[in-house]
Scaffold this motif. Sequence first.
Motif, mmCIF file in Angstrom:
data_model
loop_
_atom_site.group_PDB
_atom_site.id
_atom_site.type_symbol
_atom_site.label_atom_id
_atom_site.label_comp_id
_atom_site.label_asym_id
_atom_site.label_seq_id
_atom_site.Cartn_x
_atom_site.Cartn_y
_atom_site.Cartn_z
ATOM 1 N N SER A 108 0.937 -1.201 0.009
ATOM 2 C CA SER A 108 0.144 0.101 0.134
ATOM 3 C C SER A 108 0.755 1.200 0.033
ATOM 4 O O SER A 108 0.552 2.123 -0.511
ATOM 5 C CB SER A 108 -0.870 -0.062 1.280
ATOM 6 N N LEU A 109 1.898 1.195 0.832
ATOM 7 C CA LEU A 109 2.931 2.211 0.705
ATOM 8 C C LEU A 109 3.593 2.636 -0.576
ATOM 9 O O LEU A 109 3.707 3.763 -1.207
ATOM 10 C CB LEU A 109 3.968 2.359 1.806
ATOM 11 N N GLN A 110 3.720 1.661 -1.279
ATOM 12 C CA GLN A 110 4.415 1.564 -2.701
ATOM 13 C C GLN A 110 3.282 2.045 -3.636
ATOM 14 O O GLN A 110 3.821 3.040 -4.449
ATOM 15 C CB GLN A 110 4.941 0.187 -3.153
ATOM 16 N N ARG A 111 2.191 1.730 -3.464
ATOM 17 C CA ARG A 111 1.203 2.169 -4.360
ATOM 18 C C ARG A 111 0.773 3.698 -4.329
ATOM 19 O O ARG A 111 0.310 4.272 -5.215
ATOM 20 C CB ARG A 111 -0.200 1.254 -4.383
ATOM 21 N N ASP A 159 5.404 7.846 2.399
ATOM 22 C CA ASP A 159 6.450 7.250 3.408
ATOM 23 C C ASP A 159 6.093 6.484 4.594
ATOM 24 O O ASP A 159 6.415 5.614 5.373
ATOM 25 C CB ASP A 159 7.349 8.320 3.883
ATOM 26 N N TYR A 160 4.647 7.024 4.870
ATOM 27 C CA TYR A 160 3.957 6.501 6.157
ATOM 28 C C TYR A 160 2.491 6.701 5.966
ATOM 29 O O TYR A 160 1.904 7.553 5.267
ATOM 30 C CB TYR A 160 4.291 6.983 7.527
ATOM 31 N N ALA A 189 3.543 3.730 10.152
ATOM 32 C CA ALA A 189 2.116 4.078 10.525
ATOM 33 C C ALA A 189 2.344 4.729 11.845
ATOM 34 O O ALA A 189 3.059 4.667 12.702
ATOM 35 C CB ALA A 189 1.000 3.151 10.751
ATOM 36 N N LEU A 190 1.605 6.048 12.084
ATOM 37 C CA LEU A 190 1.472 6.864 13.257
ATOM 38 C C LEU A 190 0.562 6.126 14.103
ATOM 39 O O LEU A 190 0.813 6.229 15.436
ATOM 40 C CB LEU A 190 1.093 8.046 12.901
#
Length: 338
Positions: A122-125, A129-130, A161-162
């Motif tokens: 999901s981060l790549q798509r 960065d988060y 993730a925060l």
Amino acid sequence: MYQASPQRYARMQYNRVGNSGLRLSAIGLGLWNNFGDYDDFATQRAMIRQAFDLGITYFDLANNYGPEPGSAERNFGRIFAEDLRPYRDELVIASKAGYKMWPGPYGDWGSRKSIIASADQSLQRTGLDYFDIFYSHRPDPNTAPEETAGALDQLVRSGKALYIGLSNYSGPQTAAMLAIFKQLHTPVVIHQPRYNLFNRQVETTLFPTLAKAQLGAVSFSSLSQGLLTDKYLKGIRADSRASKATIPFLSANQVAQTLTTVEKLNALARQRGQSLAQMALAWNLRQPVVATALIGASRPEQIVANVQALNHLDFTAAELAQIEQILAAQPQIDWDAR
């Protein structure tokens, strides 16, 4: 080049999420439908720009949103890169893992393998960065909750993730996960249930758990897939959600079964000086635990209209009583049946 409206924070309301320091826009934009590869990209971009220009800062994704699965994240990522990157610190972007995403035993549910791999994809798509919030999209009956919770905790500790959220967990399932998160000191702050005038089970089964734990909620299907608008009062159009067999939670039969109720609710909304959709969103936001009501949209004008729900959030006791009377006469419906 896109420049956000300098007036974007003038009228939006921002609600604190439980006892955390995080605040979310009272209206959030969900990308479940209308942001996939089969949808017009220019319209997607216009809707996201319009949302942010109105002060909507919460954008809700999941790994499998599309269709095709993953395409909503890719399309959002393109819009983010071209329009929103300068505003990254003004946005709360969420995604989820837990529903079927790729073939084989690891593309589904809540194992550590699946959660971590899905978050990375999901981060790549999206090109992020988060994520501000990453959700477990549903409980996994075949994976120990300690494993799912541990994977989500790892996402925070690795900077991916925060905050952590849960979605579609029952009250007892949520309580069990919260006990594990407490031991891990995981920043879990929110739950995302289906909640609207027609789907109220969480009022007794989940909301007390959230209130006790001082967590917030963000409601999805806030307008019951369009039922809680005036769009079906004149019949079902060929291009509407109710006419498409691929759309869950809504069928032509459900439209017919709720028509009388919707007509009565619509009349009350008009008396309040609102559209039915605006009243339904205001009704969700009356709940102390609900920080955000998610909306979907197929064109920017719908977002503009729905945000106007914030102009009239209060209800009189008589109005609430009338709503209860109208809903009490509604026959039981199997909302998961087509």
